[in-house]
Design a protein around this motif. Structure first.
Motif, PDB file in Angstrom:
ATOM      1  N   MET A   1       0.836  -1.200   0.000  1.00  0.00           N
ATOM      2  CA  MET A   1       0.000   0.000   0.000  1.00  0.00           C
ATOM      3  C   MET A   1       0.870   1.250   0.000  1.00  0.00           C
ATOM      4  O   MET A   1       1.828   1.349   0.760  1.00  0.00           O
ATOM      5  N   ALA A   2       0.561   2.202  -0.901  1.00  0.00           N
ATOM      6  CA  ALA A   2       1.357   3.420  -1.010  1.00  0.00           C
ATOM      7  C   ALA A   2       1.189   4.283   0.223  1.00  0.00           C
ATOM      8  O   ALA A   2       0.123   4.333   0.834  1.00  0.00           O
ATOM      9  N   ALA A   3       2.289   4.969   0.593  1.00  0.00           N
ATOM     10  CA  ALA A   3       2.247   5.861   1.748  1.00  0.00           C
ATOM     11  C   ALA A   3       1.364   7.059   1.436  1.00  0.00           C
ATOM     12  O   ALA A   3       1.334   7.539   0.299  1.00  0.00           O
ATOM     13  N   PRO A   4       0.625   7.569   2.411  1.00  0.00           N
ATOM     14  CA  PRO A   4      -0.213   8.754   2.166  1.00  0.00           C
ATOM     15  C   PRO A   4       0.643   9.963   1.823  1.00  0.00           C
ATOM     16  O   PRO A   4       1.750  10.126   2.346  1.00  0.00           O
ATOM     17  N   MET A   5       0.123  10.818   0.972  1.00  0.00           N
ATOM     18  CA  MET A   5       0.848  12.004   0.528  1.00  0.00           C
ATOM     19  C   MET A   5       0.005  13.244   0.792  1.00  0.00           C
ATOM     20  O   MET A   5      -1.178  13.278   0.461  1.00  0.00           O
ATOM     21  N   GLU A   6       0.639  14.238   1.385  1.00  0.00           N
ATOM     22  CA  GLU A   6      -0.043  15.493   1.703  1.00  0.00           C
ATOM     23  C   GLU A   6       0.628  16.631   0.960  1.00  0.00           C
ATOM     24  O   GLU A   6       1.855  16.755   0.954  1.00  0.00           O
ATOM     25  N   LEU A   7      -0.177  17.467   0.309  1.00  0.00           N
ATOM     26  CA  LEU A   7       0.332  18.645  -0.387  1.00  0.00           C
ATOM     27  C   LEU A   7      -0.113  19.883   0.367  1.00  0.00           C
ATOM     28  O   LEU A   7      -1.310  20.109   0.565  1.00  0.00           O
ATOM     29  N   ARG A   8       0.831  20.680   0.780  1.00  0.00           N
ATOM     30  CA  ARG A   8       0.535  21.919   1.486  1.00  0.00           C
ATOM     31  C   ARG A   8       0.784  23.094   0.552  1.00  0.00           C
ATOM     32  O   ARG A   8       1.838  23.194  -0.076  1.00  0.00           O
ATOM     33  N   CYS A   9      -0.194  23.983   0.465  1.00  0.00           N
ATOM     34  CA  CYS A   9      -0.098  25.063  -0.513  1.00  0.00           C
ATOM     35  C   CYS A   9      -0.974  26.238  -0.095  1.00  0.00           C
ATOM     36  O   CYS A   9      -1.736  26.160   0.862  1.00  0.00           O
ATOM     37  N   TRP A  10      -0.844  27.349  -0.846  1.00  0.00           N
ATOM     38  CA  TRP A  10      -1.705  28.500  -0.642  1.00  0.00           C
ATOM     39  C   TRP A  10      -3.113  28.179  -1.108  1.00  0.00           C
ATOM     40  O   TRP A  10      -3.315  27.371  -2.006  1.00  0.00           O
ATOM     41  N   GLY A  11      -4.081  28.859  -0.520  1.00  0.00           N
ATOM     42  CA  GLY A  11      -5.469  28.669  -0.898  1.00  0.00           C
ATOM     43  C   GLY A  11      -5.813  29.388  -2.193  1.00  0.00           C
ATOM     44  O   GLY A  11      -4.939  29.939  -2.874  1.00  0.00           O
ATOM     45  N   GLY A  12      -7.086  29.367  -2.527  1.00  0.00           N
ATOM     46  CA  GLY A  12      -7.514  29.904  -3.811  1.00  0.00           C
ATOM     47  C   GLY A  12      -8.572  30.973  -3.703  1.00  0.00           C
ATOM     48  O   GLY A  12      -8.993  31.381  -2.614  1.00  0.00           O
ATOM     49  N   GLY A  13      -9.036  31.414  -4.844  1.00  0.00           N
ATOM     50  CA  GLY A  13     -10.073  32.424  -4.975  1.00  0.00           C
ATOM     51  C   GLY A  13     -10.330  32.677  -6.443  1.00  0.00           C
ATOM     52  O   GLY A  13      -9.622  32.149  -7.309  1.00  0.00           O
ATOM     53  N   TRP A  14     -11.363  33.450  -6.755  1.00  0.00           N
ATOM     54  CA  TRP A  14     -11.708  33.773  -8.129  1.00  0.00           C
ATOM     55  C   TRP A  14     -11.945  32.514  -8.982  1.00  0.00           C
ATOM     56  O   TRP A  14     -11.614  32.480 -10.165  1.00  0.00           O
ATOM     57  N   GLY A  15     -12.456  31.487  -8.387  1.00  0.00           N
ATOM     58  CA  GLY A  15     -12.706  30.266  -9.136  1.00  0.00           C
ATOM     59  C   GLY A  15     -11.477  29.409  -9.354  1.00  0.00           C
ATOM     60  O   GLY A  15     -11.502  28.498 -10.182  1.00  0.00           O
ATOM     61  N   LEU A  16     -10.386  29.652  -8.617  1.00  0.00           N
ATOM     62  CA  LEU A  16      -9.157  28.865  -8.734  1.00  0.00           C
ATOM     63  C   LEU A  16      -8.911  28.105  -7.433  1.00  0.00           C
ATOM     64  O   LEU A  16      -9.126  28.649  -6.344  1.00  0.00           O
TER      65      LEU A  16
END
Length: 312
Positions: A1-16
């Protein structure tokens, strides 16, 4: 089973889903390749404040550059480019270099250096998602970094004034957009019917220019004159992210979610208050139920009934 992956990033707005070009690039590639990433916005974390986003975390592995993140995903068998030929792979690298050289400076200028855009849109948006007092510091820091990057790459001879640098930046960006539009043509994606790394990079660099509502929109106006690029962005956002093409209000989805959360909290508070009132009522001394007095009808039957007197 593949290890879980978390992506941390800035949030969105304007439909993005994210306003950060590199975050949006990685998010799009994960969608294209089927990588099961858990996406978390980290606007308030120190990593985000330093600019070290996006960040991929898998067990004890931490990767913070888009190219390295994509290479890691490929090693995990999540490869959006597995059908590409060697020539198409070379074309991908060439177009990514073109985006970074020609379009990225204009993107940085539109967001961070253009005074009206920075004061009315960029700075308030980022500052609203950063805790005080760092909200007073970070936007200015990113502004200075963007300006220095533009001047270091474009500020030498024969361009000596900033007005000349600005004009050249937008000329190069429009030329780049024209080349992308010509390369895309009537195809849905740049290499046929399946999105690849190049599609992820183009979306990451292009969608913020296309979607964000700026007061100064000369580059956005040029994008909207290239309908195949607009359709390209709209199709990916709709099909892969489930977002509508009409999301132009700042942080529209975030606002809706926040309002829903506030409404839920209010309902929960009211429910708790009602439960407490019920408990207090049950614990208070109770009186025996009163019996209703039977009304006797006067002579004449139902004509003198109180119900009849209220009827028209």
């Amino acid at each position: 089973m593949a290890a879980p992956m978390e992506l941390r990033c800035w949030g969105g707005g304007w439909g993005l889903p994210s306003l950060h070009p590199e975050c949006l690039t990685v998010m799009a590639y994960a969608k294209f390749s089927g990588a099961p990433l858990t996406v978390n916005t980290i606007n308030n974390s120190w990593r985000a404040l330093k600019g070290d986003v996006p960040v991929l975390i898998s067990e004890d592995i931490v990767i913070s550059q888009p190219a390295k993140i994509l290479n890691f995903l490929r090693k995990q068998k999540y490869n959006a480019d597995y059908e590409l030929s060697a020539k198409q792979g070379a074309d991908t690298l060439a177009y990514i270099a073109l985006l970074e050289e020609k379009l990225l400076p204009a993107l940085l200028h539109a967001f961070w250096v253009e005074t009206e855009n920075y004061c009315s849109v960029t700075k308030p948006w980022f500052a609203s998602r950063i805790p005080f007092p760092l909200s007073l510091y970070l936007p200015g820091k990113v502004y200075r970094e963007a300006l220095n990057r533009i001047l270091l790459t474009r500020g030498g001879p024969p361009l000596y004034s900033f007005a000349e640098v600005e004009a050249q930046i937008y000329r190069d960006a429009k030329e780049c957009l024209n080349l992308l539009s010509k390369r895309l043509g009537t195809s849905r994606f740049f290499f046929g019917h399946t999105p690849t790394t190049l599609d992820a990079f183009v979306l990451g660099f292009l969608a913020p220019i296309y979607k964000v509502s700026f007061p100064r929109v000369q580059l956005q106006e040029h994008v909207k004159q290239l309908p195949n690029l607009c359709r390209f962005c709209d199709d990916i956002l709709t099909c892969y992210f489930g977002l509508t093409v009409s999301g132009h209000a700042p942080a529209g989805q975030d606002t809706a979610d926040a309002n829903l959360q506030k409404l839920t909290q209010l309902v929960n508070k009211e429910s708790n208050l009602i439960e407490k009132m019920d408990d207090n009522l049950r614990k208070s001394p109770q009186h025996p139920p009163r019996k209703l007095t039977t009304l006797k009808l006067a002579a004449g039957g139902e004509q003198n009934s109180p119900l009849n007197l209220l009827s028209p």
